[in-house]
Motif scaffolding. Sequence first.
Motif, mmCIF file in Angstrom:
data_model
loop_
_atom_site.group_PDB
_atom_site.id
_atom_site.type_symbol
_atom_site.label_atom_id
_atom_site.label_comp_id
_atom_site.label_asym_id
_atom_site.label_seq_id
_atom_site.Cartn_x
_atom_site.Cartn_y
_atom_site.Cartn_z
ATOM 1 N N ARG A 1 5.439 8.385 11.490
ATOM 2 C CA ARG A 1 5.805 7.543 12.626
ATOM 3 C C ARG A 1 7.051 6.737 12.295
ATOM 4 N N ALA A 2 7.921 6.589 13.293
ATOM 5 C CA ALA A 2 9.066 5.677 13.219
ATOM 6 C C ALA A 2 8.907 4.703 14.375
ATOM 7 N N ILE A 3 8.680 3.437 14.062
ATOM 8 C CA ILE A 3 8.319 2.438 15.075
ATOM 9 C C ILE A 3 9.419 1.383 15.174
ATOM 10 N N ASP B 1 0.811 -1.219 0.000
ATOM 11 C CA ASP B 1 0.000 0.000 0.000
ATOM 12 C C ASP B 1 0.842 1.266 0.000
ATOM 13 N N ALA B 2 2.168 1.132 -0.084
ATOM 14 C CA ALA B 2 3.095 2.274 -0.146
ATOM 15 C C ALA B 2 2.972 3.193 1.056
ATOM 16 N N MET B 3 2.649 2.617 2.223
ATOM 17 C CA MET B 3 2.505 3.424 3.433
ATOM 18 C C MET B 3 3.436 2.979 4.549
ATOM 19 N N ALA B 4 4.262 1.977 4.299
ATOM 20 C CA ALA B 4 5.190 1.509 5.331
ATOM 21 C C ALA B 4 6.474 0.988 4.692
ATOM 22 N N GLU C 1 6.318 4.906 8.742
ATOM 23 C CA GLU C 1 4.936 4.871 8.274
ATOM 24 C C GLU C 1 4.451 6.250 7.839
ATOM 25 N N THR C 2 3.599 6.267 6.814
ATOM 26 C CA THR C 2 2.930 7.475 6.358
ATOM 27 C C THR C 2 1.428 7.328 6.581
ATOM 28 N N ASP C 3 0.699 8.424 6.435
ATOM 29 C CA ASP C 3 -0.760 8.378 6.542
ATOM 30 C C ASP C 3 -1.430 8.219 5.191
ATOM 31 N N GLU C 4 -0.679 8.456 4.138
ATOM 32 C CA GLU C 4 -1.171 8.313 2.773
ATOM 33 C C GLU C 4 -0.107 7.587 1.954
ATOM 34 N N PRO C 5 -0.497 6.929 0.878
ATOM 35 C CA PRO C 5 0.498 6.260 0.044
ATOM 36 C C PRO C 5 1.569 7.240 -0.428
ATOM 37 N N TYR C 6 2.822 6.815 -0.311
ATOM 38 C CA TYR C 6 3.929 7.672 -0.729
ATOM 39 C C TYR C 6 5.058 6.787 -1.245
ATOM 40 N N VAL C 7 5.020 6.527 -2.536
ATOM 41 C CA VAL C 7 5.978 5.609 -3.142
ATOM 42 C C VAL C 7 7.405 6.134 -3.043
#
Length: 655
Positions: free
Chosen positions: A181-183, A132-135, A193-199
């Motif tokens: 977020r950095a987990i 999903d390009a979000m993580a 992690e992002t809140d929206e897809p970010y390739v």
Amino acid sequence: MRRGISYLVLLLPAITLMATGGSEEGTAAVGEAAAAMPETRFNEAPMLAALVAAGELPPVDERLPIEPAVTWFAPGDEVGTYGGTLTVFHTNEYPWNDLAEETESGGYFGRMVKGSLDVVPSMAKALEFSDDAMALTVHLREGLKWSDGHPMTADDVVFMYDGLHFNDLVPTWNWIPQIKRAIKVDDYTVRLETDEPYVLMYYKMSTVEGGGWNTFHPKHYLEKWHIDYNPEAEALAKEEGFESWDKAFYHHYWWSPLKDLDKPTHHPWIMTEATNTGKRYERNPYYWEVDPEGNQLPYVDRIQAQIVDQETYHLKIISGEADVALLQTSFDNFTLYQENAAAGEYHVNQIPSGLGGAVIVAPNQNHLDPFKRELYRNKRFRQALSLAINREEINNIVYFGVGVPRQATIVSDSSYFQDKWAQSYAAYDPEQANAMLDELGLTARDGDGYRLRPDGDAFLQVIEYWRAGNLPVLELVKEYWEDVGLKTEIKFYESAALGTRADAAQHDFYTDRLASPELRSWMVAGSNWRGGDFAWARQWFNWMVAKRDVDSGAKTLDDYADGKLPGEEPPDEIKQLNRWIDDWAAGRPGDPDYVEAFTKVFDFHAENVFLIGTVGITPHLYVVKDKLANAPLEYGPSMSWKGDLLVYAAKMFIK
């Protein structure tokens, strides 16, 4: 491009290649050499071996990661020998100088592979990108150490975000603001992690965005100055003479210029001395790369840098005193460099750059003067300015004919380049430019032939610049514009001062260069909604940034003065441009939606000419002493400026 990308390096023979260029044969040779390497058996510089023998340093096998990265060797590179000092010259105290401490030399999590859409691991052991390009999950190399010998772990990545990027009191260069977020997953695994897809999050791991100034910092060293990690940080700050913890923290972590020389790094050389006259760097005993035969890099023991003025920098080159000269070389001195090469025992390399435009001139769309604002927003005026420029002449006079006369757009070897973008309003046609300016009502002229405002007042344009190397081009642009009746001046400002003027929309024309490999193309596209690097519409972009933050819930109107969005609301066509840019950023390279959005963005810019180009793809002049081998001479697909070549500095050696 595959979904759910995962590149794992399980054993040293399955090495991590720094593959940003070169042939399949070169890659195979590196793999064979690495496979033949004795397991967990590495070699080191004699100066470090002496420290190990004296009990002052752990053995090399304990200093390197369990699975160290193997540097990329270009065809023709060779395994080097240890030792020696390189002499370079800096023009100021900042990192962007030859073989200095800029982030480019410190390594990134990944590297892009030339001719493909892959990112291979580098400092990281593996990169896993979600469907999903979000993580993005980053697997660190176990045993990777900072220059003080302390292990690098996921805590260092989390600290960069929680302690620096996400703290309002700590200024940083957060080049991937989409990461929210950095987990920490475990000691050697962290998920971004992002809140929206970010390739582009995945691809930016192969750029400075995936390097030390943006993605990781040494928590073990810096946390004692940070109030979130040390309740006594305020007292410590006062003890050190700072008024608050954040001021003390800034002093110890800030990198431009570096003040705390004890701050650990991942660079091949550690700065051990810094004065107003020079800097000294010694090899990093914990540097994380090896060559194909298992020799820990770097080969060269130390770097000695002397700070000089710009003119002296060039004199040091032609006298043969500079072992490497790259970041401050200029085409003004090209002939001089060549004439003295034999006597100075050096050679001048011309490296094709990723500059879509060597000098770009951008009219301010948010000008405070209502007349100029209306005029600069008229695309016919911008088109006329572009047609008035003789790019062929600029190329011949300033760049000795080795550049490419073109409009400001991406470079021609970009995957989706269209020639019409580079040709748009780029022909030299002063007759048409004059006719267009007449059509705009600028027909009245003074006694010297300069055009007047419609009300009869004098009309003067000022081109403001901060890069000294831009001046020869701008002097010619001034002539061309005055030939069509537009009185023009050129004015120099220091970078910070010009930035302040641009923020306040006080300038007429802003100038800079256009670095345009695909990952850097946000600059020509308008830096997405997060910037406006060329200051052609800074107020519009400020408004869009704030609007995005309010719409996402990150902020409310109460966070802004008088409860209003800052800047200036842009026209609908600019909002549409940025929707296309968002679509581009959310797409996957090669997918139809990605290509469609990419094309719309550059079609729009080609027609509207918000950024007026002159000459592009001008080679960078890289001066290297004849005695020095393995000097990196090729840019990779994610590189955008001269300093990126220094990623490979560790493999250089003295013959």
